[in-house]
Design an enzyme around this catalytic site. Sequence first.
Site, PDB file in Angstrom:
ATOM      1  N   GLY A 238       4.229   6.386  -3.957  1.00  0.00           N
ATOM      2  CA  GLY A 238       5.553   5.759  -3.971  1.00  0.00           C
ATOM      3  C   GLY A 238       5.967   5.247  -2.605  1.00  0.00           C
ATOM      4  O   GLY A 238       5.327   5.543  -1.593  1.00  0.00           O
TER       5      GLY A 238
ATOM      6  N   HIS B 237       0.831  -1.206   0.000  1.00  0.00           N
ATOM      7  CA  HIS B 237       0.000   0.000   0.000  1.00  0.00           C
ATOM      8  C   HIS B 237       0.867   1.258   0.000  1.00  0.00           C
ATOM      9  O   HIS B 237       0.578   2.223  -0.692  1.00  0.00           O
ATOM     10  CB  HIS B 237      -0.945   0.007   1.196  1.00  0.00           C
ATOM     11  CG  HIS B 237      -2.135  -0.865   1.001  1.00  0.00           C
ATOM     12  ND1 HIS B 237      -3.397  -0.538   1.437  1.00  0.00           N
ATOM     13  CD2 HIS B 237      -2.266  -2.070   0.403  1.00  0.00           C
ATOM     14  CE1 HIS B 237      -4.256  -1.506   1.113  1.00  0.00           C
ATOM     15  NE2 HIS B 237      -3.588  -2.443   0.495  1.00  0.00           N
ATOM     16  N   ASP B 238       1.944   1.238   0.773  1.00  0.00           N
ATOM     17  CA  ASP B 238       2.817   2.414   0.799  1.00  0.00           C
ATOM     18  C   ASP B 238       3.319   2.724  -0.611  1.00  0.00           C
ATOM     19  O   ASP B 238       3.231   3.859  -1.074  1.00  0.00           O
ATOM     20  CB  ASP B 238       4.005   2.193   1.746  1.00  0.00           C
ATOM     21  CG  ASP B 238       4.857   3.450   1.870  1.00  0.00           C
ATOM     22  OD1 ASP B 238       4.294   4.563   1.771  1.00  0.00           O
ATOM     23  OD2 ASP B 238       6.083   3.338   2.053  1.00  0.00           O
TER      24      ASP B 238
END
Length: 333
Positions: free
Chosen positions: A78, A72-73
């Site tokens: 990015g 998810h990050d």
Amino acid sequence: MKATMSSFLSLLSVVLLFVPPILTALETETSLTKDYYQKTCPDFGKIVRETVTTKQSQQPTTAAGTLRLFFHDCFLEGCDASVLIATNTFNKAERDDDLNESLPGDAFDIVTRIKTALELSCPGVVSCADILAQSTRDLVTMIGGPFYEVKLGRKDGFESKAHKVKGNIPLANHTVQDMMSIFQKNGFTLREMVALSGGHTVGFSHCKEFSSRIFGPQTDPELDAKFAGVLKNLCKDYQVNKTMAAFLDPVTPGKFDNMYFKNLRRGLGLLASDHILFKDKSTRPFVELYANNQTVFFEDFARAMEKLGTVGVKGDKDGEVRRRCDHFNKLNV
Ligand code: HEM
Ligand SMILES: *[C@@H]1O[C@H](CO)[C@@H](O)[C@H](O)[C@H]1NC(C)=O
Ligand SMILES: *[C@@H]1O[C@H](CO)[C@@H](O)[C@H](O)[C@H]1NC(C)=O
Ligand SMILES: *[C@@H]1O[C@H](CO)[C@@H](O)[C@H](O)[C@H]1NC(C)=O
Ligand SMILES: *[C@@H]1O[C@H](CO)[C@@H](O)[C@H](O)[C@H]1NC(C)=O
């Protein structure tokens, strides 16, 4: 004068030959290196490894949670630790979007623990984004997954906005095309998307994510009947008790292997988005490939994870080393 001129010219040609590619590289991307912290934080690898080992043995759900958090990050702004930022009065952060699909506390906790240990050993040096990348690799390897190289030098981003989650994170009710448009935006091929989806060989999903397949009101006929029965029983109170959840890989839930792909062939894919990878003609050959050969899956997964770790990486111009992983260094609205 002549000599000076010619040495000037040869210097110029050296400059012309070598500087432009370097400048281009710096302009377009932040270059990551394997030994980024070798001098500034020599114990980085050891501290991450030790902290991760302790945490994972205390709390075996950590590995899956951290893998998902890293994914998810990287897909949100990015790999810049934007997902770790806490909401404050002025800003609703990514992790608190309605679509946050309840990112797991243990994954945030492992980053906090490592950051705390690192701030004692080499204060202000290691970014939260690098901590998340390195701890994910260590955890994946610990639970049986492939080893891959993690390059370092990411900086932590300056933005984390809840409203940017929608449309950038794949959902359980997405079609292959919906998912592919998100992966493509981040530079991934169809094959890489299927390989990365193999991350669902560990961890769990809350009942609401697959409730329409069992209480639809019809049961999805493509779901294995026995499995559907187990899930209905497990999730019968899910609207009251929101914590109810099922393993994404019901056969070997804690082990990183290719069982996820074998399951898909037998109607044991939990999410509609899992099952659809087998149903869709475009992705099915990759599912078959990985189900038949774990080595190929591990090779592809490892390469795709290395690539995932380079998505939208920030450098000194657009990032910092956060003192706390859940706050920007400056109050940033
Ligand atoms: C392909 C599209 C994808 C979709 C639609 C999707 C969707 C989901 C959903 C709905 C959950 C359950 C969340 C919950 O209820 O708590 C989940 C869990 C998970 N996802 Fe994905 N995901 C996708 C791709 C990925 C990728 C690429 C990775 C990593 C490489 C990944 C890793 C995980 C892991 C490890 C979990 C379990 C988390 C835990 O146990 O805490 N997913 N995913
Ligand atoms: C989002 O995450 C927060 C914790 O960070 C949690 O309190 C909230 O319930 C979650 N929202 C949803 C819709 O899952
Ligand atoms: C898909 O799921 C999301 C939440 O997980 C929901 O907001 C959305 O309405 C769903 N879309 C469809 C077409 O069902
Ligand atoms: C909800 O389910 C969990 C997991 O089965 C259980 O530990 C918890 O006690 C339940 N909570 C309530 C309020 O029933
Ligand atoms: C599985 O894939 C690996 C790597 O591509 C290959 O070397 C091996 O021969 C394959 N095994 C089988 C049984 O096909």
